[in-house]
Design a protein around this motif. Structure first.
Motif, PDB file in Angstrom:
ATOM      1  N   PHE A 147       0.842  -1.191   0.000  1.00 21.47           N
ATOM      2  CA  PHE A 147       0.000   0.000   0.000  1.00 21.47           C
ATOM      3  C   PHE A 147       0.882   1.248   0.000  1.00 21.47           C
ATOM      4  N   THR A 148       0.565   2.193  -0.875  1.00 19.15           N
ATOM      5  CA  THR A 148       1.242   3.488  -0.873  1.00 19.15           C
ATOM      6  C   THR A 148       0.188   4.591  -0.969  1.00 19.15           C
ATOM      7  N   GLY A 149       0.562   5.794  -0.580  1.00 16.55           N
ATOM      8  CA  GLY A 149      -0.351   6.933  -0.639  1.00 16.55           C
ATOM      9  C   GLY A 149      -0.122   7.871   0.528  1.00 16.55           C
ATOM     10  N   THR A 150      -0.672   9.073   0.413  1.00 16.96           N
ATOM     11  CA  THR A 150      -0.489  10.106   1.422  1.00 16.96           C
ATOM     12  C   THR A 150      -1.832  10.678   1.840  1.00 16.96           C
ATOM     13  N   LEU A 151      -2.095  10.666   3.122  1.00 17.06           N
ATOM     14  CA  LEU A 151      -3.319  11.276   3.646  1.00 17.06           C
ATOM     15  C   LEU A 151      -3.112  12.776   3.787  1.00 17.06           C
ATOM     16  N   ASP A 152      -4.022  13.561   3.194  1.00 19.29           N
ATOM     17  CA  ASP A 152      -3.967  15.020   3.284  1.00 19.29           C
ATOM     18  C   ASP A 152      -4.440  15.432   4.686  1.00 19.29           C
ATOM     19  N   LEU A 178      -0.056  -7.842   3.776  1.00 16.75           N
ATOM     20  CA  LEU A 178      -0.414  -6.458   3.483  1.00 16.75           C
ATOM     21  C   LEU A 178       0.683  -5.559   4.049  1.00 16.75           C
ATOM     22  N   ASP A 179       1.468  -4.968   3.180  1.00 16.48           N
ATOM     23  CA  ASP A 179       2.563  -4.087   3.586  1.00 16.48           C
ATOM     24  C   ASP A 179       2.039  -2.657   3.605  1.00 16.48           C
ATOM     25  N   LEU A 180       1.859  -2.111   4.808  1.00 14.53           N
ATOM     26  CA  LEU A 180       1.276  -0.772   4.962  1.00 14.53           C
ATOM     27  C   LEU A 180       2.332   0.304   5.169  1.00 14.53           C
ATOM     28  N   SER A 181       3.605  -0.067   5.077  1.00 14.40           N
ATOM     29  CA  SER A 181       4.688   0.871   5.391  1.00 14.40           C
ATOM     30  C   SER A 181       4.775   2.024   4.388  1.00 14.40           C
ATOM     31  N   GLY A 182       4.200   1.853   3.193  1.00 11.39           N
ATOM     32  CA  GLY A 182       4.259   2.907   2.195  1.00 11.39           C
ATOM     33  C   GLY A 182       3.173   3.955   2.339  1.00 11.39           C
ATOM     34  N   LEU A 183       2.264   3.795   3.301  1.00  6.58           N
ATOM     35  CA  LEU A 183       1.229   4.809   3.545  1.00  6.58           C
ATOM     36  C   LEU A 183       1.802   5.912   4.426  1.00  6.58           C
ATOM     37  N   ASN A 184       1.751   7.127   3.924  1.00  5.16           N
ATOM     38  CA  ASN A 184       2.286   8.275   4.660  1.00  5.16           C
ATOM     39  C   ASN A 184       1.184   8.846   5.548  1.00  5.16           C
TER      40      ASN A 184
END
Length: 236
Positions: A147-152, A178-184
């Motif tokens: 998982f990747t992405g950035t929460l505003d 589920l690898d969540l390390s790419g979620l900012n």
């Protein structure tokens, strides 16, 4: 017309065939024109589905199911992967805005490789989702989804929960990682947020819990106002 093995290119969804079938070459253009193919069976094929394209179905009626480099899904569009028995082979899928990815099958659906699920920059009210709960046999084959992405953070108010994924927990040849390390999802002085993976009632979910806190200046004014009120009462 259904195309054969595709020629490596960037395919843009036009929907011109008006049937919502991913594997109909009449729904795709390359450099502005159809080329008789659709994105498939090539490590160099890229598929771009624009905004508000409705529901697009990708099934194993296509000759080669899900063998594509990248897929980009625009906000307001939904890609439903619904094979009877097949493996999905995609390197990355991007969900823009309120885009949705759905896995479903009445028989056996598997993952042929690890893939990246990119949510881009998203908000609490506008974010993509991945649903994989309506699958009779989900063969994850010991693969991982990154998982990747950035929460505003600037868009957050109050408190709430953002659900990015909902996946059937009963898996074959797994479990799915589920690898969540790419979620900012970085907490700040104004926002406390965390991403977590939970399992309940046979469903594994990826959720973000967040809570905004009052700004220091606002909090101080509140204290001063309370102090003034107490002082007035004492004078009376």
């Amino acid at each position: 017309m259904l195309g054969g093995i595709s020629q490596a290119a960037t395919y843009i969804w036009s929907g011109a065939a008006n049937n919502g079938i991913y594997g109909d070459s009449g729904n795709w253009t390359v450099n502005g024109s159809p080329n008789g193919y659709y994105p498939q069976h090539s490590a160099n094929d890229d598929a771009v589905i624009g905004q508000n394209a409705g529901i697009i179905t990708w099934s194993d009626r296509e000759v080669f199911f899900g063998d594509t480099n990248t897929i980009q899904i625009g906000s307001g569009s939904t890609l439903v992967c619904s094979p009877v028995m097949a493996d999905l082979n995609v390197n990355s899928i991007t969900l823009e805005g309120n885009a949705h990815l759905v896995f479903e099958s009445t028989n056996a659906f598997g993952l042929g490789r690890d893939f990246t699920l990119n949510f881009g920059t998203f908000t609490a009210s506008e974010h993509g989702s991945w649903t994989a709960t309506d699958i009779t046999n989900f063969w994850v084959n010991h693969h991982s989804v990154h998982f990747t992405g950035t929460l505003d953070m600037n868009s957050l108010t109050g408190s709430g929960t953002i659900e990015l994924a909902s996946i059937k927990s009963d898996q074959w040849d797994g479990p799915l990682t589920l690898d969540l390390s790419g979620l900012n999802i970085a907490s700040t002085s104004q926002v406390q947020a965390n991403v977590t993976q939970i399992t309940e009632n046979g469903v594994t979910k990826v959720i973000i819990n967040y809570e905004t806190v009052p700004e220091p200046a606002t909090f101080s004014l509140g204290i001063l106002g309370l102090g003034g009120l107490l002082l007035r009462r004492r004078r009376k």
